[in-house]
Design an enzyme around this catalytic site. Sequence first.
Site, PDB file in Angstrom:
ATOM      1  N   TYR A   1       2.266   1.771  19.702  1.00  0.00           N
ATOM      2  CA  TYR A   1       3.127   2.933  19.457  1.00  0.00           C
ATOM      3  C   TYR A   1       3.748   3.462  20.748  1.00  0.00           C
ATOM      4  O   TYR A   1       4.660   4.275  20.699  1.00  0.00           O
ATOM      5  CB  TYR A   1       2.332   4.038  18.728  1.00  0.00           C
ATOM      6  CG  TYR A   1       1.925   3.578  17.354  1.00  0.00           C
ATOM      7  CD1 TYR A   1       2.819   3.614  16.298  1.00  0.00           C
ATOM      8  CD2 TYR A   1       0.662   3.030  17.115  1.00  0.00           C
ATOM      9  CE1 TYR A   1       2.480   3.124  15.042  1.00  0.00           C
ATOM     10  CE2 TYR A   1       0.302   2.543  15.868  1.00  0.00           C
ATOM     11  CZ  TYR A   1       1.222   2.601  14.832  1.00  0.00           C
ATOM     12  OH  TYR A   1       0.889   2.101  13.600  1.00  0.00           O
TER      13      TYR A   1
ATOM     14  N   ARG B   1      -2.256   5.817   7.842  1.00  0.00           N
ATOM     15  CA  ARG B   1      -2.272   6.085   6.399  1.00  0.00           C
ATOM     16  C   ARG B   1      -1.719   7.471   6.095  1.00  0.00           C
ATOM     17  O   ARG B   1      -1.118   7.692   5.042  1.00  0.00           O
ATOM     18  CB  ARG B   1      -3.687   5.914   5.845  1.00  0.00           C
ATOM     19  CG  ARG B   1      -4.099   4.456   5.864  1.00  0.00           C
ATOM     20  CD  ARG B   1      -5.521   4.245   5.375  1.00  0.00           C
ATOM     21  NE  ARG B   1      -5.906   2.859   5.563  1.00  0.00           N
ATOM     22  CZ  ARG B   1      -7.141   2.408   5.400  1.00  0.00           C
ATOM     23  NH1 ARG B   1      -8.113   3.233   5.033  1.00  0.00           N
ATOM     24  NH2 ARG B   1      -7.404   1.129   5.584  1.00  0.00           N
TER      25      ARG B   1
ATOM     26  N   LYS C   1      -6.239  -7.328  14.523  1.00  0.00           N
ATOM     27  CA  LYS C   1      -6.009  -5.896  14.323  1.00  0.00           C
ATOM     28  C   LYS C   1      -7.229  -5.233  13.731  1.00  0.00           C
ATOM     29  O   LYS C   1      -7.740  -5.784  12.753  1.00  0.00           O
ATOM     30  CB  LYS C   1      -4.817  -5.775  13.369  1.00  0.00           C
ATOM     31  CG  LYS C   1      -4.587  -4.409  12.815  1.00  0.00           C
ATOM     32  CD  LYS C   1      -3.550  -4.464  11.726  1.00  0.00           C
ATOM     33  CE  LYS C   1      -3.454  -3.074  11.145  1.00  0.00           C
ATOM     34  NZ  LYS C   1      -2.713  -2.998   9.960  1.00  0.00           N
TER      35      LYS C   1
ATOM     36  N   SER D   1      -3.123   2.705  15.057  1.00  0.00           N
ATOM     37  CA  SER D   1      -2.886   4.145  15.143  1.00  0.00           C
ATOM     38  C   SER D   1      -4.097   4.934  15.650  1.00  0.00           C
ATOM     39  O   SER D   1      -3.962   5.819  16.484  1.00  0.00           O
ATOM     40  CB  SER D   1      -2.443   4.670  13.776  1.00  0.00           C
ATOM     41  OG  SER D   1      -3.419   4.404  12.788  1.00  0.00           O
TER      42      SER D   1
ATOM     43  N   CYS E   1       0.807  -1.235   0.000  1.00  0.00           N
ATOM     44  CA  CYS E   1       0.000   0.000   0.000  1.00  0.00           C
ATOM     45  C   CYS E   1       0.838   1.282   0.000  1.00  0.00           C
ATOM     46  O   CYS E   1       0.396   2.304  -0.508  1.00  0.00           O
ATOM     47  CB  CYS E   1      -1.006   0.003   1.149  1.00  0.00           C
ATOM     48  SG  CYS E   1      -0.269  -0.116   2.778  1.00  0.00           S
TER      49      CYS E   1
ATOM     50  N   CYS F   1      -3.373  -2.531  -1.250  1.00  0.00           N
ATOM     51  CA  CYS F   1      -2.339  -3.415  -0.707  1.00  0.00           C
ATOM     52  C   CYS F   1      -1.855  -4.445  -1.710  1.00  0.00           C
ATOM     53  O   CYS F   1      -0.966  -5.246  -1.416  1.00  0.00           O
ATOM     54  CB  CYS F   1      -2.882  -4.114   0.540  1.00  0.00           C
ATOM     55  SG  CYS F   1      -3.417  -2.941   1.799  1.00  0.00           S
TER      56      CYS F   1
ATOM     57  N   LYS G   1      -7.249  -9.180  10.126  1.00  0.00           N
ATOM     58  CA  LYS G   1      -7.120  -7.733   9.915  1.00  0.00           C
ATOM     59  C   LYS G   1      -8.438  -7.212   9.363  1.00  0.00           C
ATOM     60  O   LYS G   1      -8.843  -7.545   8.248  1.00  0.00           O
ATOM     61  CB  LYS G   1      -5.988  -7.444   8.936  1.00  0.00           C
ATOM     62  CG  LYS G   1      -5.843  -5.958   8.644  1.00  0.00           C
ATOM     63  CD  LYS G   1      -4.609  -5.669   7.829  1.00  0.00           C
ATOM     64  CE  LYS G   1      -4.504  -4.187   7.519  1.00  0.00           C
ATOM     65  NZ  LYS G   1      -3.324  -3.883   6.700  1.00  0.00           N
TER      66      LYS G   1
HETATM   67  C1  PBG Z   1      -0.871  -1.796   5.574  1.00  0.00           C
HETATM   68  C2  PBG Z   1      -1.064  -1.599   7.009  1.00  0.00           C
HETATM   69  C3  PBG Z   1      -2.023  -0.800   7.680  1.00  0.00           C
HETATM   70  C4  PBG Z   1      -1.676  -0.835   9.021  1.00  0.00           C
HETATM   71  C5  PBG Z   1      -0.565  -1.672   9.156  1.00  0.00           C
HETATM   72  N1  PBG Z   1      -0.227  -2.165   7.899  1.00  0.00           N
HETATM   73  C6  PBG Z   1      -3.112   0.093   7.248  1.00  0.00           C
HETATM   74  C7  PBG Z   1      -4.114  -0.212   6.240  1.00  0.00           C
HETATM   75  O1  PBG Z   1      -4.582  -1.331   6.056  1.00  0.00           O
HETATM   76  O2  PBG Z   1      -4.463   0.774   5.600  1.00  0.00           O
HETATM   77  C8  PBG Z   1      -2.378  -0.066  10.092  1.00  0.00           C
HETATM   78  C9  PBG Z   1      -1.620   0.207  11.311  1.00  0.00           C
HETATM   79  C10 PBG Z   1      -2.165   1.279  12.165  1.00  0.00           C
HETATM   80  O3  PBG Z   1      -3.219   1.892  11.881  1.00  0.00           O
HETATM   81  O4  PBG Z   1      -1.531   1.548  13.185  1.00  0.00           O
HETATM   82  N2  PBG Z   1      -1.694  -2.595   4.917  1.00  0.00           N
END
Ligand code: PBG
Length: 332
Positions: free
Chosen positions: A318, A206, A253, A279, A121, A129, A196
């Site tokens: 984090y 992002r 996640k 995040s 991504c 992705c 996920k």
């Molecule tokens: C990439 C990815 C993402 C996260 C980790 N790897 C974001 C997404 O799917 O857009 C998110 C991590 C976070 O928000 O802390 N695919």
Amino acid sequence: MDKKTYYNNQRRLRASSHIRELAGEVILSHKDLIQPLFVDEIIRERTVIPSLNEVYSDTIDTVLEQIEDDLSNGISKFLVFPVPSKKGDKDFDFSFVVSVIKKIKEQFGNSVWIAADACLCAYTTHGHCGVLDAAGSKILNGESVEVLSSYALQMAQAGADCIAPSDMMDGRIGAIRNILNEHGLDEVSIMSYSAKFSSQFYGPFRDACRSSPGKGCTVSDRRSYQISAFNPADAIASALRDIEEGADIVMVKPALPYLDIIQQIKEKVYCPVAAYHVSGEYQGLELLAKAGLLEREKAHLEVWASLKRGGVSIIITYAARHARNWIGKIIY
Ligand code: PBG
């Protein structure tokens, strides 16, 4: 014999911090935490990420200083996210992250454990992705898995201890396991982003990775490959499937909205389960703390305790680099 189902004086066990300490079951340790790192090819100095309080984007040089500092705080496990300067549609250039991983391992060797996020991504013009078809209307599974496998191989050859595929294509774990084994990299582990979810809580990430999906294509979000919040069975099936394909660790996640998934997966598997406190979840707490509506440290500790109760071995956060300090100050 059945456990007694009621007690008439619960407050005796809550009466002082001594007895609360004795009675508590959850033990937190900074050793269970993974610290994410953003390494950005464009920037020339360590840069604030406005959407993630006290989290920075590093250059290839400052990331070494950051790791040094983190090691002094007892943090030795990292999840590396590269933010490459060039975006494309295919034939991606992975050399930046390869040199980042090489440099980290040259400097720190096995005193650090590096998990490398494997996803496209941050590389694609459209922010998805995986690889898109010519019409820009769908993400191609097989083609994406092929690119991701070669990406994973390059990062493992650079010295990554673990590959963490976050793309959500089908069959990627098996393909990555195969290519690693074929190249004698059977000791490199795989931490799969198995459960996920398609989530609102990735927004700040992002921003940091310049990876919002939907530019110049008709697929505006990630719902055709990430899991729906309304379909828990899909998440459980993904985790079981990934283990069968060779995942060593499975991840859930975001974390808190999916505690039920953590618990269910934990009941069904014998490998470590990880939770990624993402995040948006992190920044939510940070903003509440800034507004004086909660105490930052205690809020993070409360979340970590809940994830531990849910059954995780590993927490990606984090705030990992503050953990030893914060945990040392817990007052029960
Ligand atoms: C990439 C990815 C993402 C996260 C980790 N790897 C974001 C997404 O799917 O857009 C998110 C991590 C976070 O928000 O802390 N695919």
